[in-house]
Scaffold this motif. Structure first.
Motif, mmCIF file in Angstrom:
data_model
loop_
_atom_site.group_PDB
_atom_site.id
_atom_site.type_symbol
_atom_site.label_atom_id
_atom_site.label_comp_id
_atom_site.label_asym_id
_atom_site.label_seq_id
_atom_site.Cartn_x
_atom_site.Cartn_y
_atom_site.Cartn_z
ATOM 1 N N VAL A 37 25.365 23.765 27.845
ATOM 2 C CA VAL A 37 24.326 22.923 29.258
ATOM 3 C C VAL A 37 23.285 22.794 27.778
ATOM 4 O O VAL A 37 22.626 24.037 27.297
ATOM 5 C CB VAL A 37 24.524 22.944 30.484
ATOM 6 C CG1 VAL A 37 23.833 22.257 31.078
ATOM 7 C CG2 VAL A 37 25.440 22.735 30.697
ATOM 8 N N PHE A 38 22.512 21.476 27.665
ATOM 9 C CA PHE A 38 21.516 22.070 26.876
ATOM 10 C C PHE A 38 19.756 21.295 28.475
ATOM 11 O O PHE A 38 19.824 20.248 29.119
ATOM 12 C CB PHE A 38 21.146 20.519 26.186
ATOM 13 C CG PHE A 38 21.900 20.373 25.012
ATOM 14 C CD1 PHE A 38 21.448 21.799 23.647
ATOM 15 C CD2 PHE A 38 23.378 20.035 25.002
ATOM 16 C CE1 PHE A 38 22.383 21.251 23.197
ATOM 17 C CE2 PHE A 38 23.745 20.618 24.129
ATOM 18 C CZ PHE A 38 23.531 20.811 23.153
ATOM 19 N N VAL A 39 19.198 22.431 28.046
ATOM 20 C CA VAL A 39 18.345 22.124 29.039
ATOM 21 C C VAL A 39 16.828 22.828 28.413
ATOM 22 O O VAL A 39 16.417 23.209 27.194
ATOM 23 C CB VAL A 39 18.113 24.189 29.864
ATOM 24 C CG1 VAL A 39 17.780 24.130 31.364
ATOM 25 C CG2 VAL A 39 20.072 23.853 30.219
ATOM 26 N N ASN A 40 16.186 21.499 29.330
ATOM 27 C CA ASN A 40 14.686 21.387 28.327
ATOM 28 C C ASN A 40 13.885 22.406 29.771
ATOM 29 O O ASN A 40 13.717 22.224 30.522
ATOM 30 C CB ASN A 40 14.324 19.829 29.075
ATOM 31 C CG ASN A 40 12.722 19.405 28.602
ATOM 32 O OD1 ASN A 40 11.768 20.296 28.276
ATOM 33 N ND2 ASN A 40 12.196 18.600 28.737
ATOM 34 N N ILE A 54 27.568 27.069 31.815
ATOM 35 C CA ILE A 54 28.423 26.776 32.452
ATOM 36 C C ILE A 54 29.684 27.353 32.482
ATOM 37 O O ILE A 54 30.003 26.402 31.996
ATOM 38 C CB ILE A 54 27.450 25.621 33.431
ATOM 39 C CG1 ILE A 54 25.925 25.747 33.366
ATOM 40 C CG2 ILE A 54 28.394 25.665 34.622
ATOM 41 C CD1 ILE A 54 25.591 24.313 34.804
ATOM 42 N N ALA A 55 29.834 28.132 33.383
ATOM 43 C CA ALA A 55 31.547 28.527 33.348
ATOM 44 C C ALA A 55 31.948 28.358 35.208
ATOM 45 O O ALA A 55 31.258 28.655 35.817
ATOM 46 C CB ALA A 55 31.410 29.934 33.115
ATOM 47 N N ILE A 56 32.902 27.830 34.772
ATOM 48 C CA ILE A 56 33.996 27.280 36.264
ATOM 49 C C ILE A 56 35.183 28.130 36.136
ATOM 50 O O ILE A 56 35.555 28.305 35.516
ATOM 51 C CB ILE A 56 34.172 25.069 36.005
ATOM 52 C CG1 ILE A 56 32.609 24.990 35.730
ATOM 53 C CG2 ILE A 56 34.892 25.558 37.191
ATOM 54 C CD1 ILE A 56 31.523 24.688 37.003
ATOM 55 N N PHE A 66 24.675 31.159 32.697
ATOM 56 C CA PHE A 66 24.210 32.186 31.517
ATOM 57 C C PHE A 66 24.264 31.687 30.198
ATOM 58 O O PHE A 66 24.595 30.624 29.630
ATOM 59 C CB PHE A 66 24.844 32.896 31.136
ATOM 60 C CG PHE A 66 27.011 32.904 30.988
ATOM 61 C CD1 PHE A 66 26.611 33.292 29.488
ATOM 62 C CD2 PHE A 66 28.325 31.982 31.658
ATOM 63 C CE1 PHE A 66 28.072 32.849 28.772
ATOM 64 C CE2 PHE A 66 28.709 31.814 31.093
ATOM 65 C CZ PHE A 66 29.226 31.748 29.678
ATOM 66 N N GLY A 67 22.999 32.670 29.625
ATOM 67 C CA GLY A 67 22.904 32.126 28.201
ATOM 68 C C GLY A 67 23.496 32.444 27.276
ATOM 69 O O GLY A 67 24.455 33.831 27.303
ATOM 70 N N ALA A 80 26.559 38.457 21.737
ATOM 71 C CA ALA A 80 26.921 38.646 22.776
ATOM 72 C C ALA A 80 28.617 38.689 23.494
ATOM 73 O O ALA A 80 28.777 39.431 24.146
ATOM 74 C CB ALA A 80 25.814 38.694 23.591
ATOM 75 N N LEU A 81 28.355 36.994 23.344
ATOM 76 C CA LEU A 81 29.788 36.500 23.706
ATOM 77 C C LEU A 81 30.299 36.088 22.669
ATOM 78 O O LEU A 81 30.919 36.647 21.674
ATOM 79 C CB LEU A 81 28.755 34.428 23.517
ATOM 80 C CG LEU A 81 28.076 34.839 24.414
ATOM 81 C CD1 LEU A 81 27.832 33.521 24.620
ATOM 82 C CD2 LEU A 81 28.609 34.644 26.482
ATOM 83 N N ASN A 82 31.981 37.000 23.911
ATOM 84 C CA ASN A 82 33.169 36.897 22.847
ATOM 85 C C ASN A 82 34.183 35.605 23.723
ATOM 86 O O ASN A 82 33.525 36.326 25.181
ATOM 87 C CB ASN A 82 33.375 38.071 22.698
ATOM 88 C CG ASN A 82 32.895 39.363 21.643
ATOM 89 O OD1 ASN A 82 32.780 38.410 20.655
ATOM 90 N ND2 ASN A 82 32.973 40.515 21.832
ATOM 91 N N GLN A 83 34.795 35.695 23.206
ATOM 92 C CA GLN A 83 35.821 34.689 24.102
ATOM 93 C C GLN A 83 36.806 34.477 23.798
ATOM 94 O O GLN A 83 37.521 34.588 23.162
ATOM 95 C CB GLN A 83 35.705 32.738 23.818
ATOM 96 C CG GLN A 83 36.482 31.754 24.580
ATOM 97 C CD GLN A 83 35.368 30.737 24.166
ATOM 98 O OE1 GLN A 83 35.758 29.687 23.579
ATOM 99 N NE2 GLN A 83 35.973 29.611 25.265
ATOM 100 N N TYR A 84 37.764 34.312 25.138
ATOM 101 C CA TYR A 84 39.449 35.025 24.893
ATOM 102 C C TYR A 84 40.071 34.239 25.333
ATOM 103 O O TYR A 84 40.180 33.656 26.831
ATOM 104 C CB TYR A 84 39.696 36.926 25.384
ATOM 105 C CG TYR A 84 38.657 37.564 24.440
ATOM 106 C CD1 TYR A 84 39.221 38.383 23.373
ATOM 107 C CD2 TYR A 84 38.006 37.942 25.435
ATOM 108 C CE1 TYR A 84 38.186 39.238 22.607
ATOM 109 C CE2 TYR A 84 36.683 39.307 24.615
ATOM 110 C CZ TYR A 84 37.662 39.933 23.905
ATOM 111 O OH TYR A 84 36.685 40.726 23.041
#
Length: 170
Positions: A37-40, A54-56, A66-67, A80-84
């Protein structure tokens, strides 16, 4: 997928931040589909945008925002972020193609190209040759859909001037 300079994929997965799992505060499960998501965050009209996620939750549907806290520390980048990913699919592929009487180079080149493109191990390939037609039977695991895999195989064959007789993906 971990420590890679790319966005989180919007696929069913487990996500960790600094090796700590992201847990749903509502149902305590940890399987999500993340979206970028892109936030101004500046004053209206300035158009300075920041990327957030944004994770559902796939159990209860609650959204978690989260950032990415990845950063440099002493000339080293700390991921910091890992995705499995959870939904890796397995496919059985059968490719029949025409080769000349003395053209085993086509079989070798095509096999090597498929190994390179799909990360196949040689044990997962069976080759048979009969009357000018070679047949490859391959087992792969991939995140891609059948149509994408079919297109990759057809493009590889076209580049190597190979005529496909039959292509079956299950």
């Amino acid at each position: 997928m971990s420590g890679i300079d790319e966005s989180l994929r919007p696929q069913k997965s487990r996500i960790t931040i600094f090796d700590e799992p992201v847990i749903c505060s509502f149902c305590s499960h940890d399987v999500y589909i993340p979206y970028e998501v892109f936030v101004n965050v500046e004053q209206p009209g300035v158009d300075v945008r920041h990327v957030r996620y944004i994770a559902i939750c796939q159990h209860c549907g609650k959204a978690k925002q989260f950032g990415d806290p990845s950063h440099f520390e002493k000339d080293e980048f700390i991921w910091a972020l890992n995705q499995y990913l959870i939904s890796i699919r397995s496919y059985k592929i059968k490719v029949s193609f025409y080769v000349g009487k003395k053209n085993n180079d086509k079989i070798t080149k095509f096999t090597n190209k498929l190994i390179q493109d799909f990360g196949i191990e040689k044990e997962n390939i069976n080759i048979s040759y009969l009357k000018g037609v070679a047949e490859l039977q391959i087992k792969i695991s991939s995140l891609n859909e059948i149509q994408t895999i079919r297109t990759q195989i057809m493009n590889s064959a076209r580049r190597l001037f190979i005529t496909i007789k039959d292509l079956t993906i299950k």
